[in-house]
Design a protein around this motif. Structure first.
Motif, PDB file in Angstrom:
ATOM      1  N   LYS A 156       0.814  -1.223   0.000  1.00 56.33           N
ATOM      2  CA  LYS A 156       0.000   0.000   0.000  1.00 56.33           C
ATOM      3  C   LYS A 156       0.849   1.277   0.000  1.00 56.33           C
ATOM      4  O   LYS A 156       0.647   2.136  -0.858  1.00 56.33           O
ATOM      5  CB  LYS A 156      -0.978  -0.008   1.175  1.00 56.33           C
ATOM      6  N   PRO A 157       1.816   1.431   0.935  1.00 53.88           N
ATOM      7  CA  PRO A 157       2.617   2.667   0.883  1.00 53.88           C
ATOM      8  C   PRO A 157       3.423   2.814  -0.404  1.00 53.88           C
ATOM      9  O   PRO A 157       3.553   3.918  -0.933  1.00 53.88           O
ATOM     10  CB  PRO A 157       3.535   2.570   2.098  1.00 53.88           C
ATOM     11  N   LEU A 158       3.962   1.698  -0.925  1.00 55.60           N
ATOM     12  CA  LEU A 158       4.737   1.773  -2.163  1.00 55.60           C
ATOM     13  C   LEU A 158       3.833   2.121  -3.348  1.00 55.60           C
ATOM     14  O   LEU A 158       4.214   2.912  -4.212  1.00 55.60           O
ATOM     15  CB  LEU A 158       5.463   0.448  -2.425  1.00 55.60           C
ATOM     16  N   ARG A 159       2.649   1.547  -3.369  1.00 59.96           N
ATOM     17  CA  ARG A 159       1.696   1.823  -4.453  1.00 59.96           C
ATOM     18  C   ARG A 159       1.233   3.287  -4.389  1.00 59.96           C
ATOM     19  O   ARG A 159       1.145   3.964  -5.413  1.00 59.96           O
ATOM     20  CB  ARG A 159       0.500   0.859  -4.350  1.00 59.96           C
ATOM     21  N   ASP A 160       0.937   3.769  -3.175  1.00 63.12           N
ATOM     22  CA  ASP A 160       0.472   5.154  -3.006  1.00 63.12           C
ATOM     23  C   ASP A 160       1.542   6.159  -3.438  1.00 63.12           C
ATOM     24  O   ASP A 160       1.227   7.236  -3.935  1.00 63.12           O
ATOM     25  CB  ASP A 160       0.068   5.417  -1.552  1.00 63.12           C
ATOM     26  N   ALA A 161       2.824   5.805  -3.248  1.00 61.67           N
ATOM     27  CA  ALA A 161       3.914   6.686  -3.659  1.00 61.67           C
ATOM     28  C   ALA A 161       4.247   6.523  -5.141  1.00 61.67           C
ATOM     29  O   ALA A 161       5.106   7.223  -5.670  1.00 61.67           O
ATOM     30  CB  ALA A 161       5.150   6.403  -2.817  1.00 61.67           C
ATOM     31  N   GLY A 162       3.585   5.578  -5.822  1.00 60.77           N
ATOM     32  CA  GLY A 162       3.800   5.360  -7.251  1.00 60.77           C
ATOM     33  C   GLY A 162       5.108   4.663  -7.570  1.00 60.77           C
ATOM     34  O   GLY A 162       5.660   4.836  -8.656  1.00 60.77           O
ATOM     35  N   LEU A 163       5.611   3.864  -6.639  1.00 58.60           N
ATOM     36  CA  LEU A 163       6.918   3.241  -6.821  1.00 58.60           C
ATOM     37  C   LEU A 163       6.856   1.836  -7.416  1.00 58.60           C
ATOM     38  O   LEU A 163       7.890   1.240  -7.696  1.00 58.60           O
ATOM     39  CB  LEU A 163       7.668   3.187  -5.478  1.00 58.60           C
ATOM     40  N   LEU A 164       5.656   1.290  -7.595  1.00 57.88           N
ATOM     41  CA  LEU A 164       5.537  -0.057  -8.150  1.00 57.88           C
ATOM     42  C   LEU A 164       5.178  -0.053  -9.631  1.00 57.88           C
ATOM     43  O   LEU A 164       5.093  -1.106 -10.255  1.00 57.88           O
ATOM     44  CB  LEU A 164       4.485  -0.862  -7.368  1.00 57.88           C
ATOM     45  N   THR A 165       4.961   1.120 -10.199  1.00 59.58           N
ATOM     46  CA  THR A 165       4.575   1.221 -11.600  1.00 59.58           C
ATOM     47  C   THR A 165       5.818   1.356 -12.471  1.00 59.58           C
ATOM     48  O   THR A 165       6.653   2.231 -12.254  1.00 59.58           O
ATOM     49  CB  THR A 165       3.664   2.452 -11.820  1.00 59.58           C
ATOM     50  N   ARG A 166       5.931   0.503 -13.473  1.00 59.24           N
ATOM     51  CA  ARG A 166       7.048   0.556 -14.412  1.00 59.24           C
ATOM     52  C   ARG A 166       6.757   1.675 -15.408  1.00 59.24           C
ATOM     53  O   ARG A 166       5.737   1.672 -16.073  1.00 59.24           O
ATOM     54  CB  ARG A 166       7.147  -0.789 -15.154  1.00 59.24           C
ATOM     55  N   ASP A 167       7.657   2.641 -15.494  1.00 60.90           N
ATOM     56  CA  ASP A 167       7.491   3.755 -16.421  1.00 60.90           C
ATOM     57  C   ASP A 167       7.805   3.233 -17.823  1.00 60.90           C
ATOM     58  O   ASP A 167       8.949   2.927 -18.139  1.00 60.90           O
ATOM     59  CB  ASP A 167       8.444   4.895 -16.046  1.00 60.90           C
ATOM     60  N   SER A 168       6.781   3.107 -18.662  1.00 65.33           N
ATOM     61  CA  SER A 168       6.934   2.437 -19.955  1.00 65.33           C
ATOM     62  C   SER A 168       7.425   3.352 -21.066  1.00 65.33           C
ATOM     63  O   SER A 168       7.575   2.914 -22.198  1.00 65.33           O
ATOM     64  CB  SER A 168       5.603   1.810 -20.369  1.00 65.33           C
ATOM     65  N   ARG A 169       7.663   4.623 -20.760  1.00 63.43           N
ATOM     66  CA  ARG A 169       8.085   5.551 -21.813  1.00 63.43           C
ATOM     67  C   ARG A 169       9.479   5.210 -22.327  1.00 63.43           C
ATOM     68  O   ARG A 169      10.398   5.007 -21.551  1.00 63.43           O
ATOM     69  CB  ARG A 169       8.075   6.993 -21.294  1.00 63.43           C
ATOM     70  N   MET A 170       9.603   5.132 -23.636  1.00 62.68           N
ATOM     71  CA  MET A 170      10.873   4.843 -24.286  1.00 62.68           C
ATOM     72  C   MET A 170      11.127   5.924 -25.329  1.00 62.68           C
ATOM     73  O   MET A 170      10.220   6.630 -25.745  1.00 62.68           O
ATOM     74  CB  MET A 170      10.829   3.477 -24.982  1.00 62.68           C
ATOM     75  N   VAL A 171      12.366   6.020 -25.794  1.00 60.67           N
ATOM     76  CA  VAL A 171      12.720   6.995 -26.818  1.00 60.67           C
ATOM     77  C   VAL A 171      12.112   6.554 -28.146  1.00 60.67           C
ATOM     78  O   VAL A 171      12.224   5.393 -28.534  1.00 60.67           O
ATOM     79  CB  VAL A 171      14.250   7.117 -26.953  1.00 60.67           C
ATOM     80  N   GLU A 172      11.450   7.488 -28.822  1.00 57.78           N
ATOM     81  CA  GLU A 172      10.846   7.185 -30.116  1.00 57.78           C
ATOM     82  C   GLU A 172      11.942   7.071 -31.172  1.00 57.78           C
ATOM     83  O   GLU A 172      12.899   7.843 -31.169  1.00 57.78           O
ATOM     84  CB  GLU A 172       9.882   8.323 -30.478  1.00 57.78           C
ATOM     85  N   ARG A 173      11.801   6.120 -32.071  1.00 58.19           N
ATOM     86  CA  ARG A 173      12.855   5.890 -33.053  1.00 58.19           C
ATOM     87  C   ARG A 173      12.922   6.999 -34.093  1.00 58.19           C
ATOM     88  O   ARG A 173      11.928   7.634 -34.408  1.00 58.19           O
ATOM     89  CB  ARG A 173      12.683   4.531 -33.724  1.00 58.19           C
ATOM     90  N   LYS A 174      14.108   7.200 -34.612  1.00 61.94           N
ATOM     91  CA  LYS A 174      14.323   8.200 -35.667  1.00 61.94           C
ATOM     92  C   LYS A 174      13.727   7.678 -36.966  1.00 61.94           C
ATOM     93  O   LYS A 174      13.912   6.518 -37.310  1.00 61.94           O
ATOM     94  CB  LYS A 174      15.820   8.457 -35.843  1.00 61.94           C
TER      95      LYS A 174
END
Length: 131
Positions: free
Chosen positions: A97-115
């Motif tokens: 619960k505390p980790l989820r509330d702080a947003g620490l369990l979500t994998r940030d899926s943003r990647m660099v867009e290809r050229k």
């Protein structure tokens, strides 16, 4: 430093991958066989990395060995942060619960867009000339 009570987890961010090994101890942190202060020179990255320990109130009660590769320093720090959060979940499910509330369990899926071809960068265009 491999002990029987060692807990492993993986964290990723952008192109960085961090393998985190958590074991009960005095709070010693090694990143790629170097102390935390030497590997991450800036305070912002160190604070970001230690956030899961602060949120769960376990700062200084676990030793940490991290192998991280790929990406830049910020991506590596955030990959380690996710790995620590996942390892702490294996220690005690009460931390969810505390980790989820702080947003620490979500994998940030943003990647660099290809050229793209015919362009200098992913979306930028060459200067247009009417004449």
């Amino acid at each position: 430093m491999a002990s029987a009570t060692q807990i492993g987890a993986v964290g990723r961010r952008k192109t960085a991958t961090a393998r985190v090994y958590l074991s009960p101890g005095a709070g010693e942190i090694l990143v790629n066989k170097r102390p935390l202060d030497l590997y991450f020179a800036t305070e912002v990255r160190r604070r970001s990395l230690l956030q899961p320990f602060v949120v769960t109130g376990t700062l200084g009660s676990y030793d940490l060995v991290v192998n991280v590769k790929g990406g830049g320093k910020t991506g590596q720090a955030e990959a380690i942060r996710l790995g620590i959060a996942r390892a702490l979940l294996k220690v005690a499910e009460d931390f969810r619960k505390p980790l989820r509330d702080a947003g620490l369990l979500t994998r940030d899926s943003r990647m660099v867009e290809r050229k793209k071809y015919g362009r200098p960068k992913a979306r930028k265009r060459f200067q247009f000339s009417k004449r």
